[in-house]
Design an enzyme around this catalytic site. Structure first.
Site, PDB file in Angstrom:
ATOM      1  N   THR A  98       0.813  -1.238   0.000  1.00 58.18           N
ATOM      2  CA  THR A  98       0.000   0.000   0.000  1.00 58.18           C
ATOM      3  C   THR A  98       0.839   1.278   0.000  1.00 58.18           C
ATOM      4  O   THR A  98       0.332   2.346   0.341  1.00 58.18           O
ATOM      5  CB  THR A  98      -0.927   0.054   1.240  1.00 58.18           C
ATOM      6  OG1 THR A  98      -0.104   0.099   2.420  1.00 58.18           O
ATOM      7  CG2 THR A  98      -1.858  -1.130   1.310  1.00 58.18           C
ATOM      8  N   TRP A  99       2.110   1.169  -0.367  1.00 51.01           N
ATOM      9  CA  TRP A  99       2.962   2.364  -0.387  1.00 51.01           C
ATOM     10  C   TRP A  99       2.404   3.351  -1.408  1.00 51.01           C
ATOM     11  O   TRP A  99       2.059   2.936  -2.525  1.00 51.01           O
ATOM     12  CB  TRP A  99       4.400   1.952  -0.763  1.00 51.01           C
ATOM     13  CG  TRP A  99       5.435   3.019  -0.556  1.00 51.01           C
ATOM     14  CD1 TRP A  99       5.309   4.160   0.164  1.00 51.01           C
ATOM     15  CD2 TRP A  99       6.770   3.004  -1.079  1.00 51.01           C
ATOM     16  NE1 TRP A  99       6.500   4.868   0.132  1.00 51.01           N
ATOM     17  CE2 TRP A  99       7.405   4.180  -0.623  1.00 51.01           C
ATOM     18  CE3 TRP A  99       7.495   2.109  -1.884  1.00 51.01           C
ATOM     19  CZ2 TRP A  99       8.729   4.493  -0.949  1.00 51.01           C
ATOM     20  CZ3 TRP A  99       8.806   2.410  -2.201  1.00 51.01           C
ATOM     21  CH2 TRP A  99       9.414   3.602  -1.741  1.00 51.01           C
ATOM     22  N   ASP A 138      -0.047  -4.993   3.678  1.00 49.58           N
ATOM     23  CA  ASP A 138       1.175  -4.402   4.231  1.00 49.58           C
ATOM     24  C   ASP A 138       1.098  -2.883   4.188  1.00 49.58           C
ATOM     25  O   ASP A 138       0.877  -2.296   3.135  1.00 49.58           O
ATOM     26  CB  ASP A 138       2.375  -4.862   3.390  1.00 49.58           C
ATOM     27  CG  ASP A 138       3.674  -4.226   3.883  1.00 49.58           C
ATOM     28  OD1 ASP A 138       4.198  -4.689   4.908  1.00 49.58           O
ATOM     29  OD2 ASP A 138       4.146  -3.249   3.266  1.00 49.58           O
ATOM     30  N   TYR A 193       4.053   5.510   5.594  1.00 48.59           N
ATOM     31  CA  TYR A 193       3.390   5.722   4.303  1.00 48.59           C
ATOM     32  C   TYR A 193       2.358   6.849   4.398  1.00 48.59           C
ATOM     33  O   TYR A 193       1.342   6.730   5.096  1.00 48.59           O
ATOM     34  CB  TYR A 193       2.709   4.432   3.794  1.00 48.59           C
ATOM     35  CG  TYR A 193       3.670   3.276   3.549  1.00 48.59           C
ATOM     36  CD1 TYR A 193       5.056   3.481   3.468  1.00 48.59           C
ATOM     37  CD2 TYR A 193       3.210   1.982   3.393  1.00 48.59           C
ATOM     38  CE1 TYR A 193       5.930   2.420   3.247  1.00 48.59           C
ATOM     39  CE2 TYR A 193       4.085   0.919   3.171  1.00 48.59           C
ATOM     40  CZ  TYR A 193       5.443   1.154   3.103  1.00 48.59           C
ATOM     41  OH  TYR A 193       6.301   0.107   2.886  1.00 48.59           O
ATOM     42  N   GLN A 239      11.289  -8.411   5.854  1.00 44.31           N
ATOM     43  CA  GLN A 239      10.735  -7.890   4.591  1.00 44.31           C
ATOM     44  C   GLN A 239      11.867  -7.182   3.842  1.00 44.31           C
ATOM     45  O   GLN A 239      12.421  -6.202   4.334  1.00 44.31           O
ATOM     46  CB  GLN A 239       9.580  -6.923   4.889  1.00 44.31           C
ATOM     47  CG  GLN A 239       8.898  -6.461   3.620  1.00 44.31           C
ATOM     48  CD  GLN A 239       7.743  -5.499   3.858  1.00 44.31           C
ATOM     49  OE1 GLN A 239       7.781  -4.341   3.461  1.00 44.31           O
ATOM     50  NE2 GLN A 239       6.703  -5.983   4.505  1.00 44.31           N
ATOM     51  N   TYR A 245       9.483  -7.412  -0.998  1.00 44.63           N
ATOM     52  CA  TYR A 245       8.798  -6.169  -1.372  1.00 44.63           C
ATOM     53  C   TYR A 245       9.249  -5.720  -2.758  1.00 44.63           C
ATOM     54  O   TYR A 245      10.277  -6.164  -3.255  1.00 44.63           O
ATOM     55  CB  TYR A 245       8.940  -5.098  -0.291  1.00 44.63           C
ATOM     56  CG  TYR A 245      10.257  -4.364  -0.091  1.00 44.63           C
ATOM     57  CD1 TYR A 245      10.762  -3.471  -1.049  1.00 44.63           C
ATOM     58  CD2 TYR A 245      10.967  -4.499   1.096  1.00 44.63           C
ATOM     59  CE1 TYR A 245      11.938  -2.763  -0.828  1.00 44.63           C
ATOM     60  CE2 TYR A 245      12.146  -3.791   1.325  1.00 44.63           C
ATOM     61  CZ  TYR A 245      12.629  -2.919   0.348  1.00 44.63           C
ATOM     62  OH  TYR A 245      13.778  -2.219   0.568  1.00 44.63           O
TER      63      TYR A 245
HETATM   64  N1  LIG Z   1       9.885  -2.420   3.790  1.00 44.94           N
HETATM   65  C1  LIG Z   1      10.245  -1.551   2.890  1.00 44.94           C
HETATM   66  O1  LIG Z   1      11.235  -0.829   3.047  1.00 44.94           O
HETATM   67  C2  LIG Z   1       9.454  -1.442   1.626  1.00 44.94           C
HETATM   68  C3  LIG Z   1       9.982  -0.736   0.530  1.00 44.94           C
HETATM   69  C4  LIG Z   1       9.209  -0.682  -0.637  1.00 44.94           C
HETATM   70  C5  LIG Z   1       7.979  -1.310  -0.684  1.00 44.94           C
HETATM   71  N2  LIG Z   1       7.468  -1.952   0.402  1.00 44.94           N
HETATM   72  C6  LIG Z   1       6.128  -2.589   0.382  1.00 44.94           C
HETATM   73  O2  LIG Z   1       6.041  -3.435  -0.763  1.00 44.94           O
HETATM   74  C7  LIG Z   1       4.913  -3.058  -1.550  1.00 44.94           C
HETATM   75  C8  LIG Z   1       5.155  -3.350  -3.017  1.00 44.94           C
HETATM   76  O3  LIG Z   1       6.282  -2.646  -3.522  1.00 44.94           O
HETATM   77  P1  LIG Z   1       6.180  -1.363  -4.473  1.00 44.94           P
HETATM   78  O4  LIG Z   1       4.886  -0.700  -4.286  1.00 44.94           O
HETATM   79  O5  LIG Z   1       7.440  -0.596  -4.237  1.00 44.94           O
HETATM   80  O6  LIG Z   1       6.332  -1.957  -5.943  1.00 44.94           O
HETATM   81  P2  LIG Z   1       5.702  -3.158  -6.814  1.00 44.94           P
HETATM   82  O7  LIG Z   1       4.664  -3.881  -6.054  1.00 44.94           O
HETATM   83  O8  LIG Z   1       6.851  -3.928  -7.358  1.00 44.94           O
HETATM   84  O9  LIG Z   1       5.060  -2.355  -8.027  1.00 44.94           O
HETATM   85  C9  LIG Z   1       3.972  -1.480  -7.898  1.00 44.94           C
HETATM   86  C10 LIG Z   1       3.735  -0.804  -9.256  1.00 44.94           C
HETATM   87  O10 LIG Z   1       3.427  -1.807 -10.211  1.00 44.94           O
HETATM   88  C11 LIG Z   1       2.169  -1.526 -10.812  1.00 44.94           C
HETATM   89  N3  LIG Z   1       1.458  -2.798 -11.022  1.00 44.94           N
HETATM   90  C12 LIG Z   1       0.892  -3.584 -10.080  1.00 44.94           C
HETATM   91  N4  LIG Z   1       0.341  -4.681 -10.651  1.00 44.94           N
HETATM   92  C13 LIG Z   1       0.559  -4.560 -11.973  1.00 44.94           C
HETATM   93  C14 LIG Z   1       0.211  -5.359 -13.091  1.00 44.94           C
HETATM   94  N5  LIG Z   1      -0.444  -6.517 -12.936  1.00 44.94           N
HETATM   95  N6  LIG Z   1       0.595  -4.936 -14.324  1.00 44.94           N
HETATM   96  C15 LIG Z   1       1.273  -3.782 -14.482  1.00 44.94           C
HETATM   97  N7  LIG Z   1       1.622  -2.968 -13.467  1.00 44.94           N
HETATM   98  C16 LIG Z   1       1.269  -3.360 -12.222  1.00 44.94           C
HETATM   99  C17 LIG Z   1       1.442  -0.636  -9.859  1.00 44.94           C
HETATM  100  O11 LIG Z   1       0.550   0.185 -10.587  1.00 44.94           O
HETATM  101  P3  LIG Z   1      -0.895   0.623 -10.022  1.00 44.94           P
HETATM  102  O12 LIG Z   1      -0.620   1.218  -8.671  1.00 44.94           O
HETATM  103  O13 LIG Z   1      -1.364   1.584 -11.054  1.00 44.94           O
HETATM  104  O14 LIG Z   1      -1.756  -0.612  -9.926  1.00 44.94           O
HETATM  105  C18 LIG Z   1       2.581   0.161  -9.247  1.00 44.94           C
HETATM  106  O15 LIG Z   1       2.941   1.235 -10.093  1.00 44.94           O
HETATM  107  C19 LIG Z   1       4.765  -1.562  -1.219  1.00 44.94           C
HETATM  108  O16 LIG Z   1       3.527  -1.045  -1.654  1.00 44.94           O
HETATM  109  C20 LIG Z   1       4.980  -1.594   0.264  1.00 44.94           C
HETATM  110  O17 LIG Z   1       3.819  -2.047   0.922  1.00 44.94           O
HETATM  111  C21 LIG Z   1       8.193  -2.045   1.550  1.00 44.94           C
END
Ligand SMILES: NC(=O)c1ccc[n+]([C@@H]2O[C@H](COP(=O)([O-])OP(=O)(O)OC[C@H]3O[C@@H](n4cnc5c(N)ncnc54)[C@H](OP(=O)(O)O)[C@@H]3O)[C@@H](O)[C@H]2O)c1
Length: 268
Positions: free
Chosen positions: A10-11, A39, A44, A154, A182
């Site tokens: 949900t970032w 998550d 965030y 994570q 992540y």
């Molecule tokens: N612990 C940490 O330090 C840390 C760091 C980074 C992330 N996180 C967590 O991990 C989660 C996921 O990582 P993330 O948000 O960085 O990146 P991600 O999940 O790798 O990618 C998200 C991006 O991909 C797009 N997307 C999602 N499904 C898709 C699909 N089927 N086809 C095409 N594009 C798609 C989304 O677009 P739309 O939004 O338009 O659907 C968004 O722009 C975060 O939201 C957060 O909760 C944790």
């Protein structure tokens, strides 16, 4: 409640009022499809993501495996407890299933663990874990009193970020500490890769589904892709049913080579 293998990140969600309805519909659709691990983090949107999650899970809290995180600047023994209570208020719930230290900061890990234990005893968290800790920090953690209870690490893991396969991933698996991957599709940046697209086409899947199935191919790994459209979350759910055979894995290995030596843990 067991930790689901495929959840929802949900970032950057909850920030834009114009996107709120679609974001809520997306999280709810994900839950309906079984992606019940959500998550979030106090960081965030300064709490806005947690408030969005509260609205999305209203009336179905029992189905959800909720994960949130404490900032390192709040990770003193007392600070952890205060930060968690503030998160619970924003999340409109009385407990989270997993509470993570977002990354390691200046407070000793031992102090943070004491805070987690206090929260466990009070029933405000069901388990605790960490995020962005590398192998040497994990070794330090499990050596602390109570440290071996760590319920997850994570970390950044996807086709383009394979460093943990060299050391942290096998180490975690041996100790039965789940790795929560992540940014599993590298925020979309890998989706145009030619090899990934070819594999996807051959399997009748999409590049995002192959990228997620690839992350989930190993035991002990769970993941939390972020989607803010219903179409994306539906697409991502199908990754759970996609099995990558040897030929696809070989093609992906040549496009995204596995690590040959230890690398510093990458983080976003
Ligand atoms: N612990 C940490 O330090 C840390 C760091 C980074 C992330 N996180 C967590 O991990 C989660 C996921 O990582 P993330 O948000 O960085 O990146 P991600 O999940 O790798 O990618 C998200 C991006 O991909 C797009 N997307 C999602 N499904 C898709 C699909 N089927 N086809 C095409 N594009 C798609 C989304 O677009 P739309 O939004 O338009 O659907 C968004 O722009 C975060 O939201 C957060 O909760 C944790």
């Amino acid at each position: 409640m067991d930790m689901p293998r495929l959840g929802q990140g949900t970032w950057n969600m909850g920030d834009a009022p114009a996107k709120r309805a679609e974001e809520l519909a997306t999280l709810r659709e994900g839950i309906a499809l079984g992606m019940t691990m959500i998550d979030t983090a106090e960081m965030y949107g300064g709490g806005r993501s947690e408030s969005l999650v509260a609205e999305a899970i209203a009336g179905q809290r029992e189905k959800v495996f909720l994960v949130t995180k404490v900032l390192p600047s709040n990770a003193s023994r007392k600070g952890v407890v205060r930060a968690c209570e503030a998160s619970l208020r924003r999340l409109k719930t009385d407990r989270v299933e997993l509470y993570l230290l977002h990354w390691s900061g200046s407070y000793p890990l031992e102090e943070t663990v004491r805070g987690f234990e206090e929260l466990l005893a009070a029933g405000k968290i069901r388990s605790w874990g960490v995020s962005n800790l590398d192998l040497s920090e994990m070794n330090q953690l499990v050596g602390l009193r109570g440290g071996a209870a760590c319920g997850a690490n994570q970390v950044l893991y996807n086709l383009a970020r394979r460093g943990i396969e060299f050391d942290l991933l096998p180490w975690s698996r041996e100790r039965r500490i789940p790795v929560m991957a992540y940014t599993p599709i590298e925020q979309g940046r890998i989706l145009g890769n030619r090899a990934l697209s070819e594999v996807a086409q051959r399997l009748g899947a999409t590049p995002a589904q192959v990228g997620l199935a690839w992350v989930l191919r190993q035991a002990g790994v769970v993941t939390i892709p972020k989607a803010s459209t219903v179409a994306h979350v539906r697409e991502n759910r199908k990754a759970l049913d996609l099995k990558l055979e040897a030929e696809s894995l070989t093609v992906l290995d040549s496009a995204f080579p596995p690590p040959k030596k230890a690398r510093p843990l990458e983080m976003l």
